[in-house]
Design an enzyme around this catalytic site. Structure first.
Site, mmCIF file in Angstrom:
data_model
loop_
_atom_site.group_PDB
_atom_site.id
_atom_site.type_symbol
_atom_site.label_atom_id
_atom_site.label_comp_id
_atom_site.label_asym_id
_atom_site.label_seq_id
_atom_site.Cartn_x
_atom_site.Cartn_y
_atom_site.Cartn_z
ATOM 1 N N ARG A 145 0.782 -0.978 0.105
ATOM 2 C CA ARG A 145 0.138 -0.109 -0.106
ATOM 3 C C ARG A 145 0.735 1.319 -0.088
ATOM 4 N NH1 ARG A 145 -3.453 -2.982 -1.787
ATOM 5 N NH2 ARG A 145 -5.395 -3.229 -0.784
ATOM 6 N N HIS A 189 -1.917 1.082 -9.687
ATOM 7 C CA HIS A 189 -2.569 -0.058 -8.938
ATOM 8 C C HIS A 189 -3.140 -1.352 -9.646
ATOM 9 C CE1 HIS A 189 -4.385 -0.741 -4.538
ATOM 10 N NE2 HIS A 189 -4.378 -1.920 -4.951
HETATM 11 P P1 NDP Z 1 -1.659 -12.179 4.374
HETATM 12 O O1 NDP Z 1 -2.405 -11.443 5.604
HETATM 13 O O2 NDP Z 1 -1.770 -13.386 3.780
HETATM 14 O O3 NDP Z 1 0.141 -11.974 4.573
HETATM 15 C C1 NDP Z 1 0.500 -10.574 5.190
HETATM 16 C C2 NDP Z 1 2.080 -10.982 5.393
HETATM 17 O O4 NDP Z 1 2.538 -9.759 6.162
HETATM 18 C C3 NDP Z 1 2.105 -12.006 6.624
HETATM 19 O O5 NDP Z 1 3.227 -12.775 6.216
HETATM 20 C C4 NDP Z 1 2.424 -11.096 7.864
HETATM 21 O O6 NDP Z 1 3.227 -11.753 8.980
HETATM 22 C C5 NDP Z 1 3.381 -9.841 7.326
HETATM 23 N N1 NDP Z 1 2.966 -8.672 8.157
HETATM 24 C C6 NDP Z 1 1.877 -8.215 8.721
HETATM 25 N N2 NDP Z 1 2.253 -7.116 9.351
HETATM 26 C C7 NDP Z 1 3.334 -7.229 9.484
HETATM 27 C C8 NDP Z 1 4.590 -6.631 10.357
HETATM 28 N N3 NDP Z 1 4.082 -5.470 11.202
HETATM 29 N N4 NDP Z 1 5.688 -6.708 10.330
HETATM 30 C C9 NDP Z 1 6.122 -7.745 9.612
HETATM 31 N N5 NDP Z 1 5.409 -8.552 8.803
HETATM 32 C C10 NDP Z 1 4.075 -8.250 8.844
HETATM 33 O O7 NDP Z 1 -1.743 -10.959 2.973
HETATM 34 P P2 NDP Z 1 -1.582 -11.082 1.396
HETATM 35 O O8 NDP Z 1 -0.280 -11.773 1.187
HETATM 36 O O9 NDP Z 1 -2.803 -11.747 0.773
HETATM 37 O O10 NDP Z 1 -1.776 -9.626 0.870
HETATM 38 C C11 NDP Z 1 -0.743 -8.544 1.462
HETATM 39 C C12 NDP Z 1 -1.414 -7.488 0.790
HETATM 40 O O11 NDP Z 1 -1.197 -7.278 -0.468
HETATM 41 C C13 NDP Z 1 -2.583 -6.807 0.990
HETATM 42 O O12 NDP Z 1 -2.978 -6.615 2.158
HETATM 43 C C14 NDP Z 1 -2.839 -5.796 0.291
HETATM 44 O O13 NDP Z 1 -2.264 -4.594 0.805
HETATM 45 C C15 NDP Z 1 -1.635 -5.978 -0.962
HETATM 46 N N6 NDP Z 1 -2.176 -6.246 -2.340
HETATM 47 C C16 NDP Z 1 -1.959 -5.477 -3.425
HETATM 48 C C17 NDP Z 1 -2.677 -5.621 -4.663
HETATM 49 C C18 NDP Z 1 -2.100 -4.783 -5.607
HETATM 50 O O14 NDP Z 1 -2.825 -4.821 -6.835
HETATM 51 N N7 NDP Z 1 -1.180 -3.830 -5.579
HETATM 52 C C19 NDP Z 1 -3.450 -6.911 -4.887
HETATM 53 C C20 NDP Z 1 -3.693 -7.584 -3.752
HETATM 54 C C21 NDP Z 1 -3.056 -7.316 -2.562
HETATM 55 P P3 NDP Z 1 2.829 -13.098 9.538
HETATM 56 O O15 NDP Z 1 2.629 -14.156 8.554
HETATM 57 O O16 NDP Z 1 3.747 -13.050 10.598
HETATM 58 O O17 NDP Z 1 1.469 -12.829 10.174
HETATM 59 C C1 OXD Z 2 -6.388 -5.780 -3.522
HETATM 60 C C2 OXD Z 2 -5.910 -4.752 -4.363
HETATM 61 O O1 OXD Z 2 -6.229 -5.458 -2.175
HETATM 62 O O2 OXD Z 2 -6.202 -4.654 -5.536
HETATM 63 O O3 OXD Z 2 -6.759 -6.805 -3.798
HETATM 64 O O4 OXD Z 2 -5.134 -3.919 -3.796
#
Ligand code: NDP
Ligand code: OXD
Length: 310
Positions: free
Chosen positions: A225, A273
């Site tokens: 983000r 995005h």
């Molecule tokens: P998940 O919830 O599956 O994974 C999140 C990961 O981030 C986990 O490994 C988690 O750690 C880690 N994490 C969260 N908070 C922290 C922290 N404070 N410090 C260190 N690590 C942290 O999410 P997804 O992989 O499904 O998606 C991730 C993000 O990708 C979404 O939230 C969204 O913002 C973004 N996204 C962007 C898109 C785009 O088009 N640009 C499309 C889709 C998603 P732990 O495993 O230990 O819990």
């Molecule tokens: C999502 C994105 O979170 O598109 O799916 O960013």
């Protein structure tokens, strides 16, 4: 049990999902916002952005379902605790994100941004090159998307490191966790990928101090983000030569304003995005499977942990 679904979003998508549900889950009543016959009956709200007065308009809401993988667009603190917040865990989102990350990593690895600049000047110049095995990619966020991206990059020969909140053991890569392990993670990373959810802890995380822990000539890919990256700090480090390139898909303000310096920066590639875009067919099937679980009073996949915020 019967369920009453209210969908808010593009009309054509709503109509396709409505038809899918009508043919496969007849116990679900589907309505497309703002046409709601009985607001008191709405128990599932599917949306990217929630309608303004949803708490008072639909007081019996039980589930809020994001049409994307992220849920930071919702004000989680104002959603009653008993409401389940669910995110879209769809294989097509994972596939598209993985493709984008491979594209971005290879763009950096093969100096595509620099070659584009040279082409614009009709300049024939070979830059020093190395193999993917000589390049280390560090992924911040080793969740659903981060782990899939890691596998793909690994199969393309890159060295992989991961960083997450809690400890992980993943084959053929070193995993780091927590603030105390950020420095050793970053100091070995040539290409940093941010795939973190936006929470209070990740907001502004990629600032000058943190990015300066990367070795000289490292590059940054942000697909998490926009609010996670302090853009002025990134620009300063690109301009003073510490960082090589940035590939950015997400921004604090979207669309990125026309006059923003990122647009014309010679070391930056911008996309609007689009790293992973929810696909109607595939997401509809994912949604349907989860709604069947809900109708059968079984746990759904993708339920957000309200304490963690993701
Ligand atoms: P998940 O919830 O599956 O994974 C999140 C990961 O981030 C986990 O490994 C988690 O750690 C880690 N994490 C969260 N908070 C922290 C922290 N404070 N410090 C260190 N690590 C942290 O999410 P997804 O992989 O499904 O998606 C991730 C993000 O990708 C979404 O939230 C969204 O913002 C973004 N996204 C962007 C898109 C785009 O088009 N640009 C499309 C889709 C998603 P732990 O495993 O230990 O819990
Ligand atoms: C999502 C994105 O979170 O598109 O799916 O960013």
């Amino acid at each position: 049990m019967s369920i009453n679904i209210l969908y808010r979003g593009p009309r054509d998508r709503g109509q396709r999902w409505q038809a899918l549900f009508a043919s496969t889950l007849p116990e679900a009543n589907w309505e497309n916002w703002p046409e709601v016959i009985d607001p008191l009956k709405v128990d599932v709200l599917i949306a990217w952005k929630l309608p303004r007065n949803y708490q008072t308009d639909y007081p019996n809401l039980q589930v809020i379902y994001s049409v994307g993988a992220g849920v930071d667009q919702f004000d989680l603190a104002n959603i009653p605790e008993y409401v389940q917040v669910v995110r879209m865990l769809d294989p097509t989102i994972t596939q598209m994100m993985t493709e984008y990350i491979l594209m971005a990593a290879l763009t950096i690895h093969r100096d595509t941004i620099a070659y584009r600049n040279l082409q614009n000047k009709a300049q024939w110049l070979a830059l020093p090159a190395c193999t993917t095995a000589q390049r280390t990619v560090g992924i911040m966020g080793m969740g659903n998307l981060g782990q899939a991206a890691a596998q793909c990059l690994k199969s393309n020969g890159f060295n992989l490191l991961g960083w997450s909140r809690t400890a992980k053991a993943i084959e053929a890569m070193d995993c780091f966790h927590g603030r105390e392990q950020l420095e050793p993670f970053l100091s070995q990373t040539d290409i940093l990928i941010c795939l973190l959810p936006l929470t209070e802890l990740t907001k502004g995380l990629l600032n000058r101090d943190i990015l300066s822990l990367l070795p000289p000539n490292a590059s940054v890919i942000n697909v998490g983000r926009g609010e996670q990256l302090v853009v002025d700090d990134l620009l300063a480090l690109l301009d003073n030569g510490h960082l090589n390139y940035a590939v950015l898909d997400v921004f604090e303000q979207e669309p990125l304003e026309e006059q923003h310096p990122l647009w014309r920066h010679p070391k930056v590639l911008i996309t609007p995005h689009i790293a992973a875009v929810t696909q109607t067919q595939s997401a509809g099937e994912t949604l349907l499977a989860n709604m069947k679980q809900y109708a059968n009073q079984q746990p759904m996949t993708g339920v957000v942990d309200r304490q963690r915020g993701y």
